[in-house]
Design an enzyme around this catalytic site. Sequence first.
Site, PDB file in Angstrom:
ATOM      1  N   ASP A 169       4.504   6.734  15.016  1.00 26.74           N
ATOM      2  CA  ASP A 169       4.896   5.788  16.065  1.00 26.74           C
ATOM      3  C   ASP A 169       6.375   5.444  16.067  1.00 26.74           C
ATOM      4  OD1 ASP A 169       4.686   4.317  13.713  1.00 26.74           O
ATOM      5  OD2 ASP A 169       3.025   3.061  14.408  1.00 26.74           O
ATOM      6  N   ASP A 194       0.740   5.342   0.984  1.00 23.91           N
ATOM      7  CA  ASP A 194       0.052   6.459   1.627  1.00 23.91           C
ATOM      8  C   ASP A 194       0.777   7.752   1.277  1.00 23.91           C
ATOM      9  OD1 ASP A 194      -1.596   4.589   2.790  1.00 23.91           O
ATOM     10  OD2 ASP A 194      -0.487   4.543   4.678  1.00 23.91           O
ATOM     11  N   ASP A 245       0.850  -1.201   0.000  1.00 21.18           N
ATOM     12  CA  ASP A 245       0.000   0.000   0.000  1.00 21.18           C
ATOM     13  C   ASP A 245       0.878   1.241   0.000  1.00 21.18           C
ATOM     14  OD1 ASP A 245      -2.590  -1.385   0.362  1.00 21.18           O
ATOM     15  OD2 ASP A 245      -1.750  -1.920   2.309  1.00 21.18           O
TER      16      ASP A 245
END
Length: 517
Positions: free
Chosen positions: A178, A80, A78
């Site tokens: 994170d 982003d 994926d």
Amino acid sequence: MIKKFIDKLLGKPAAAAKPGKSPLGKRVEIQVAEHGIDPSLLDERAVRVVQTLADAGFEAYIVGGAVRDLLLGMRPKDFDVATNATPEQVKGLFRRAFIIGRRFRIVHVVYGRGREHEVIEVSTFRALLVNEDADQVAGNEKTSKDELAGKSHVVDASGRVLRDNVWGPQIEDAARRDFTVNALYYDPQRQLVVDYHGGLADAKKRVLRMIGDPETRYREDPVRIIRAVRFAAKLGFEIEPKSRTPIKKTAELLGNVPISRMFDEMIKLLQTGHSLASLEELRKQGLHRGVFPILDAVLDDAGQLREGVRGQFVRRVLQDTDLRVAEGRSVAPSFMLACMLWHDVQSRWEKLREGDAPVPALQQAIDQVFDARIGDISGRGKLAADMREIWMMQPRFDRRSGNGPYSLVEQPRYRAGFDFLLLRADAGELEQSLVDWWEDFALGDEDERRALLDQVRDSQRRGGKVHRLPRSPEAEGAAGPDAHAEEAGDAAPAKKRRRRRKPKAAGAPTAGGTEPA
């Protein structure tokens, strides 16, 4: 307070980090000669999104895990994109774009249609905020809906972030991510990586390091604990000691996370191609029991798959799932979960059928397992229907007379039910001859099918058994050859199995002993 408000309006970063607040880091621009990202691994649609935003005057970068995987020489699954454009501004630039989410508002830019469609997720740079400045509610997303309405930064009593929709500069956006390896930004036009927290160095050392104070970050979003486990298993990284230490202490906060989100995280753990490694990492971090009810059904107190047929059965489906992901084939959670919970269903069924008819008892056992292991989650209806159909087929494979076999092989989900039966035989739960019989019946012409039914009828008249009865889940058993089950819902064409010789006339020995091709 007024100065802070003005600084936010002007887009200025905070002057210094408060206690418990992530450090802002320092912007480092890394050229292609150092980072070595191969442009051929990029997704052209993600690049197009970045280009469209840049042409409109906005900053835009490929971000997060995609950049991490590119640095490791892997093609990301994926892509982003992060930008300084607001969700409304992003939506206005694309023909098919949709603003989604409440906790974090993002935009899905959609290309293509149907099964071949692709979604590029676009998020706006977010400000780095501290929980002390946030609105606090006593409940959670469901119990505090009215209090959450219209608010952009809200936490619950444990410090978990429920709303975070305050925009800010890129340096703050990086600090609120994170792990250092996930806080990297890539500009495909300039082939430039922007790194604020030493993520490139950690990627090279294969270390997973939390940005800021780990305990505070886990409290903000306890799911980061599961993400740490998943990334460590998937990438073969070591969780850095300071990031690992608070995991056990904060693990109890996972109980505050919505069931549906925890379920999604469990599926990611098991369906990203490293399921067995993920189970081992959960055990390593002391998270193998009490976190995921489904895993409680298949792991013992030491975090190992159970002994005997039961553990062998689950191991085979997880190995098969990992293999399919590695080969780029689709996997369906319904088939995998049906396998993982089958022996839980079986044990409940055995108890219930003592005082009830077999089929209603099985239906009741299935309902109990759904309630105990899956709970009330979004999308459970379709998932449960697929799993229930696979399970309800299993006793039908034992009934080989009349019109039953004809109607069974015509069921839309017959292939999934048969593959489940095959996996049971491979794990030693039942005789391979039963699988062989159904394979021959499904592939046979009308004469061959009648001969197979005559075979069963003659065997029953003579008091013989066509196959062994299924053994108890706890029984030991030698495993058969690897099974590569086709998951329920797979769009791939059914694998052609080798047709065997035409069965002999009624009265001949039962067919079996030949392994499926």
